[in-house]
Design a protein around this motif. Structure first.
Motif, PDB file in Angstrom:
ATOM      1  N   LYS A  35       0.841  -1.203   0.000  1.00  0.00           N
ATOM      2  CA  LYS A  35       0.000   0.000   0.000  1.00  0.00           C
ATOM      3  C   LYS A  35       0.873   1.247   0.000  1.00  0.00           C
ATOM      4  O   LYS A  35       0.402   2.331  -0.306  1.00  0.00           O
ATOM      5  N   LEU A  36       2.128   1.093   0.363  1.00  0.00           N
ATOM      6  CA  LEU A  36       3.073   2.204   0.435  1.00  0.00           C
ATOM      7  C   LEU A  36       4.118   2.069  -0.678  1.00  0.00           C
ATOM      8  O   LEU A  36       4.389   0.961  -1.137  1.00  0.00           O
ATOM      9  N   PRO A  37       4.750   3.168  -1.088  1.00  0.00           N
ATOM     10  CA  PRO A  37       5.752   3.081  -2.162  1.00  0.00           C
ATOM     11  C   PRO A  37       7.102   2.573  -1.676  1.00  0.00           C
ATOM     12  O   PRO A  37       8.150   3.122  -1.968  1.00  0.00           O
ATOM     13  N   LYS A  38       7.079   1.505  -0.898  1.00  0.00           N
ATOM     14  CA  LYS A  38       8.306   0.943  -0.324  1.00  0.00           C
ATOM     15  C   LYS A  38       8.197  -0.582  -0.358  1.00  0.00           C
ATOM     16  O   LYS A  38       7.259  -1.158   0.199  1.00  0.00           O
ATOM     17  N   ALA A  39       9.158  -1.224  -0.988  1.00  0.00           N
ATOM     18  CA  ALA A  39       9.105  -2.682  -1.150  1.00  0.00           C
ATOM     19  C   ALA A  39       9.130  -3.414   0.187  1.00  0.00           C
ATOM     20  O   ALA A  39       8.500  -4.461   0.345  1.00  0.00           O
ATOM     21  N   SER A  40       9.843  -2.868   1.163  1.00  0.00           N
ATOM     22  CA  SER A  40       9.940  -3.555   2.462  1.00  0.00           C
ATOM     23  C   SER A  40       8.628  -3.500   3.254  1.00  0.00           C
ATOM     24  O   SER A  40       8.489  -4.182   4.261  1.00  0.00           O
ATOM     25  N   ALA A  41       7.659  -2.720   2.786  1.00  0.00           N
ATOM     26  CA  ALA A  41       6.366  -2.629   3.468  1.00  0.00           C
ATOM     27  C   ALA A  41       5.309  -3.486   2.764  1.00  0.00           C
ATOM     28  O   ALA A  41       4.116  -3.251   2.918  1.00  0.00           O
ATOM     29  N   HIS A  42       5.763  -4.490   2.006  1.00  0.00           N
ATOM     30  CA  HIS A  42       4.824  -5.283   1.220  1.00  0.00           C
ATOM     31  C   HIS A  42       3.901  -6.121   2.090  1.00  0.00           C
ATOM     32  O   HIS A  42       4.210  -6.433   3.244  1.00  0.00           O
ATOM     33  N   GLN A  43       2.740  -6.472   1.507  1.00  0.00           N
ATOM     34  CA  GLN A  43       1.739  -7.274   2.206  1.00  0.00           C
ATOM     35  C   GLN A  43       1.794  -8.736   1.793  1.00  0.00           C
ATOM     36  O   GLN A  43       1.053  -9.551   2.324  1.00  0.00           O
ATOM     37  N   GLY A  44       2.637  -9.019   0.830  1.00  0.00           N
ATOM     38  CA  GLY A  44       2.757 -10.393   0.376  1.00  0.00           C
ATOM     39  C   GLY A  44       3.206 -10.429  -1.072  1.00  0.00           C
ATOM     40  O   GLY A  44       3.401  -9.400  -1.711  1.00  0.00           O
ATOM     41  N   CYS A  45       3.347 -11.626  -1.570  1.00  0.00           N
ATOM     42  CA  CYS A  45       3.778 -11.850  -2.942  1.00  0.00           C
ATOM     43  C   CYS A  45       2.616 -12.507  -3.692  1.00  0.00           C
ATOM     44  O   CYS A  45       2.092 -13.527  -3.258  1.00  0.00           O
ATOM     45  N   PHE A  46       2.202 -11.876  -4.814  1.00  0.00           N
ATOM     46  CA  PHE A  46       1.015 -12.338  -5.521  1.00  0.00           C
ATOM     47  C   PHE A  46       1.298 -12.462  -7.016  1.00  0.00           C
ATOM     48  O   PHE A  46       2.183 -11.794  -7.554  1.00  0.00           O
ATOM     49  N   HIS A  47       0.509 -13.293  -7.689  1.00  0.00           N
ATOM     50  CA  HIS A  47       0.666 -13.524  -9.122  1.00  0.00           C
ATOM     51  C   HIS A  47       0.304 -12.262  -9.902  1.00  0.00           C
ATOM     52  O   HIS A  47      -0.611 -11.525  -9.533  1.00  0.00           O
ATOM     53  N   LYS A  48       1.025 -12.027 -11.003  1.00  0.00           N
ATOM     54  CA  LYS A  48       0.819 -10.835 -11.824  1.00  0.00           C
ATOM     55  C   LYS A  48      -0.578 -10.773 -12.432  1.00  0.00           C
ATOM     56  O   LYS A  48      -1.087  -9.696 -12.711  1.00  0.00           O
ATOM     57  N   SER A  49      -1.208 -11.910 -12.612  1.00  0.00           N
ATOM     58  CA  SER A  49      -2.529 -11.935 -13.252  1.00  0.00           C
ATOM     59  C   SER A  49      -3.610 -11.273 -12.387  1.00  0.00           C
ATOM     60  O   SER A  49      -4.692 -10.979 -12.880  1.00  0.00           O
ATOM     61  N   LEU A  50      -3.316 -11.034 -11.124  1.00  0.00           N
ATOM     62  CA  LEU A  50      -4.293 -10.409 -10.226  1.00  0.00           C
ATOM     63  C   LEU A  50      -4.338  -8.890 -10.373  1.00  0.00           C
ATOM     64  O   LEU A  50      -5.193  -8.235  -9.769  1.00  0.00           O
ATOM     65  N   PHE A  51      -3.441  -8.311 -11.193  1.00  0.00           N
ATOM     66  CA  PHE A  51      -3.326  -6.854 -11.275  1.00  0.00           C
ATOM     67  C   PHE A  51      -3.348  -6.359 -12.710  1.00  0.00           C
ATOM     68  O   PHE A  51      -2.850  -7.015 -13.615  1.00  0.00           O
ATOM     69  N   GLN A  52      -3.921  -5.176 -12.874  1.00  0.00           N
ATOM     70  CA  GLN A  52      -3.858  -4.456 -14.142  1.00  0.00           C
ATOM     71  C   GLN A  52      -2.920  -3.275 -13.915  1.00  0.00           C
ATOM     72  O   GLN A  52      -3.148  -2.454 -13.026  1.00  0.00           O
ATOM     73  N   ILE A  53      -1.874  -3.181 -14.707  1.00  0.00           N
ATOM     74  CA  ILE A  53      -0.867  -2.132 -14.545  1.00  0.00           C
ATOM     75  C   ILE A  53      -1.466  -0.774 -14.908  1.00  0.00           C
ATOM     76  O   ILE A  53      -2.184  -0.623 -15.887  1.00  0.00           O
ATOM     77  N   VAL A  54      -1.156   0.225 -14.089  1.00  0.00           N
ATOM     78  CA  VAL A  54      -1.590   1.597 -14.319  1.00  0.00           C
ATOM     79  C   VAL A  54      -0.384   2.379 -14.808  1.00  0.00           C
ATOM     80  O   VAL A  54       0.657   2.402 -14.143  1.00  0.00           O
TER      81      VAL A  54
END
Length: 107
Positions: A35-54
């Motif tokens: 939710k934050l622009p920081k990789a270390s604050a991630h909520q988990g690792c998810f498959h790319k198919s779950l997202f549409q790139i903006v």
């Protein structure tokens, strides 16, 4: 910075469908999602198919020529404002000098 909108939550309860997340590449098929622009604050690792790139790195369209004020108008407005400031400064000094003269004469 890569961002994407969740289009499918899969089987997870962590993601919200339609919400924008910051995405950080983990492998060819997965993102760390935050939710934050920081990789270390991630909520988990998810498959790319779950997202549409903006695409937010693109420049916005240029405004129409009619909406851009002419430079001459801006300069004349700045000169007018500068003249007003000078006038009020001189006026205040003159009024103060007149008041001081009145005080001196009344003594």
């Amino acid at each position: 910075m890569l961002q994407g909108i969740c289009v499918d939550t899969g089987i997870t309860m962590v993601l919200e469908k339609g919400k924008k997340y910051f995405l950080f590449s983990n492998s060819p098929d997965h993102y760390y999602v935050s939710k934050l622009p920081k990789a270390s604050a991630h909520q988990g690792c998810f498959h790319k198919s779950l997202f549409q790139i903006v695409q937010e790195d693109e420049w916005p369209p240029e405004p129409p020529v009619d909406s851009i004020p002419a430079l001459e108008n801006l300069c004349s407005q700045a000169r007018l404002e500068e003249t007003r400031i000078c006038f009020y400064s001189v006026r205040d000094v003159l009024f103060e000098a007149i008041e001081n003269t009145r005080v001196c004469l009344s003594r």
